[in-house]
Design a protein around this motif. Structure first.
Motif, mmCIF file in Angstrom:
data_model
loop_
_atom_site.group_PDB
_atom_site.id
_atom_site.type_symbol
_atom_site.label_atom_id
_atom_site.label_comp_id
_atom_site.label_asym_id
_atom_site.label_seq_id
_atom_site.Cartn_x
_atom_site.Cartn_y
_atom_site.Cartn_z
ATOM 1 N N SER A 255 39.880 -7.771 55.288
ATOM 2 C CA SER A 255 40.210 -8.801 56.268
ATOM 3 C C SER A 255 38.936 -9.405 56.863
ATOM 4 C CB SER A 255 41.079 -8.210 57.375
ATOM 5 O OG SER A 255 41.384 -9.185 58.327
ATOM 6 N N VAL A 256 37.966 -8.558 57.177
ATOM 7 C CA VAL A 256 36.684 -9.035 57.697
ATOM 8 C C VAL A 256 36.007 -9.936 56.660
ATOM 9 C CG1 VAL A 256 34.349 -8.312 58.363
ATOM 10 C CG2 VAL A 256 36.338 -7.108 59.296
ATOM 11 N N ALA A 257 36.015 -9.522 55.404
ATOM 12 C CA ALA A 257 35.399 -10.305 54.338
ATOM 13 C C ALA A 257 36.056 -11.684 54.225
ATOM 14 C CB ALA A 257 35.493 -9.567 53.011
ATOM 15 N N HIS A 258 37.364 -11.738 54.381
ATOM 16 C CA HIS A 258 38.081 -13.017 54.336
ATOM 17 C C HIS A 258 37.583 -13.944 55.437
ATOM 18 C CE1 HIS A 258 41.322 -15.906 53.979
ATOM 19 N NE2 HIS A 258 41.566 -15.755 55.259
ATOM 20 N N TYR A 259 37.444 -13.431 56.650
ATOM 21 C CA TYR A 259 36.981 -14.263 57.764
ATOM 22 C C TYR A 259 35.502 -14.631 57.623
ATOM 23 C CZ TYR A 259 41.489 -13.732 59.916
ATOM 24 O OH TYR A 259 42.831 -13.780 60.161
ATOM 25 N N VAL A 260 34.711 -13.761 57.018
ATOM 26 C CA VAL A 260 33.310 -14.096 56.747
ATOM 27 C C VAL A 260 33.244 -15.282 55.790
ATOM 28 C CG1 VAL A 260 31.200 -13.292 55.592
ATOM 29 C CG2 VAL A 260 32.306 -11.852 57.309
ATOM 30 N N HIS A 261 34.093 -15.280 54.758
ATOM 31 C CA HIS A 261 34.124 -16.407 53.825
ATOM 32 C C HIS A 261 34.513 -17.706 54.536
ATOM 33 C CE1 HIS A 261 34.135 -13.465 50.457
ATOM 34 N NE2 HIS A 261 33.440 -14.422 49.901
ATOM 35 N N LEU A 262 35.524 -17.638 55.386
ATOM 36 C CA LEU A 262 35.928 -18.831 56.131
ATOM 37 C C LEU A 262 34.798 -19.329 57.029
ATOM 38 C CD1 LEU A 262 39.613 -17.950 57.155
ATOM 39 C CD2 LEU A 262 38.825 -19.491 55.329
ATOM 40 N N LEU A 263 34.104 -18.398 57.666
ATOM 41 C CA LEU A 263 32.986 -18.763 58.529
ATOM 42 C C LEU A 263 31.831 -19.361 57.721
ATOM 43 C CD1 LEU A 263 31.960 -18.868 61.414
ATOM 44 C CD2 LEU A 263 31.231 -16.479 61.190
ATOM 45 N N LEU A 264 31.585 -18.841 56.528
ATOM 46 C CA LEU A 264 30.556 -19.422 55.654
ATOM 47 C C LEU A 264 30.880 -20.889 55.352
ATOM 48 C CD1 LEU A 264 29.962 -16.497 53.127
ATOM 49 C CD2 LEU A 264 28.221 -17.530 54.592
ATOM 50 N N TYR A 265 32.132 -21.168 54.998
ATOM 51 C CA TYR A 265 32.533 -22.548 54.720
ATOM 52 C C TYR A 265 32.383 -23.416 55.976
ATOM 53 C CZ TYR A 265 34.513 -21.405 50.133
ATOM 54 O OH TYR A 265 34.682 -21.032 48.836
ATOM 55 N N ALA A 266 32.822 -22.918 57.115
ATOM 56 C CA ALA A 266 32.726 -23.688 58.364
ATOM 57 C C ALA A 266 31.268 -23.990 58.705
ATOM 58 C CB ALA A 266 33.399 -22.924 59.503
ATOM 59 N N LEU A 267 30.408 -22.996 58.581
ATOM 60 C CA LEU A 267 28.990 -23.212 58.871
ATOM 61 C C LEU A 267 28.378 -24.247 57.938
ATOM 62 C CD1 LEU A 267 27.766 -19.579 59.624
ATOM 63 C CD2 LEU A 267 27.826 -21.503 61.226
ATOM 64 N N MET A 268 28.733 -24.192 56.656
ATOM 65 C CA MET A 268 28.192 -25.174 55.714
ATOM 66 C C MET A 268 28.610 -26.592 56.099
ATOM 67 S SD MET A 268 28.309 -23.290 51.995
ATOM 68 C CE MET A 268 29.774 -22.266 52.170
ATOM 69 N N PHE A 269 29.873 -26.765 56.459
ATOM 70 C CA PHE A 269 30.340 -28.087 56.887
ATOM 71 C C PHE A 269 29.623 -28.543 58.154
ATOM 72 C CE2 PHE A 269 34.166 -27.489 54.187
ATOM 73 C CZ PHE A 269 34.187 -28.732 53.574
ATOM 74 N N LEU A 270 29.485 -27.656 59.128
ATOM 75 C CA LEU A 270 28.845 -28.021 60.391
ATOM 76 C C LEU A 270 27.364 -28.329 60.216
ATOM 77 C CD1 LEU A 270 30.623 -25.505 62.780
ATOM 78 C CD2 LEU A 270 30.939 -27.993 62.677
#
Length: 189
Positions: free
Chosen positions: A90-105
């Motif tokens: 579950s943590v890994a899933h949210y890390v992936h989402l955060l990676l995508y969000a950071l790249m967009f930002l």
């Protein structure tokens, strides 16, 4: 195999992953180098132009990667028998989402820095990304500060991501890392 399966990433996902990883690390290193240059350094403008062009290219790759992920099956996580495995997945899933969000930002703040003066961004002389028709007070400085901290946050999260992959490979001895480097399906299964 171009497409993902429930057990393996396909060639497209693997190439997009590693191409973006290399470009992001290069952009970070180039960014660190650029901030040390002065206006009179020989490579001042060239480094800025290269950073912007590669940044826009990474954004286009990111859009392709998100679309590919949306229209493809995502391989299921490899679960261990340990009770903490579900929490870590579950943590890994949210890390992936955060990676995508950071790249967009990061791309957004880079765009705001680059277009604060109203000029378009030239991408390798092939494409021109226009500036917004308005600007925000101190846009370049505010976006620059945010861009800086987002870039460091992304690099930190990338390190955590890589450590997680190495944990899977060396400690859990599962195929999690191999699925992202092995193009041939079932080679190790």
């Amino acid at each position: 195999m171009l497409k993902n399966s429930s057990h393996q990433y396909g060639t497209v996902a693997i190439v997009l992953h590693w191409l973006m990883a290399a470009a992001i690390v290069f952009l970070f290193a180039l960014g660190l180098y650029m901030v040390e240059l002065t206006y009179y350094d020989a490579w001042y403008k060239g480094s800025l132009d290269l950073h912007k062009s590669i940044g826009i290219s990474v954004f286009l790759l990111l859009l392709a990667r998100v679309a590919w992920r949306f229209f493809n099956v995502v391989p299921e996580p490899i679960h261990s028998e340990q009770p903490s495995a579900k929490v870590l997945a579950s943590v890994a899933h949210y890390v992936h989402l955060l990676l995508y969000a950071l790249m967009f930002l990061i791309v957004l703040t880079g765009f705001l820095i680059s277009t604060a003066d109203g000029r378009a961004i030239d991408v390798f002389g092939v494409l021109s990304i226009p500036a917004l028709p308005f600007s925000i007070e101190q846009q370049e400085d505010v976006a620059g500060e945010i861009h800086f901290w987002l870039a460091w946050s992304l690099m930190t999260l990338i390190a955590v991501h890589a450590l997680g992959a190495f944990k899977h490979h060396f400690f859990d001895k599962d195929r999690t890392l191999l699925r992202m480097v092995n193009i041939k399906q079932n080679k190790w299964e």
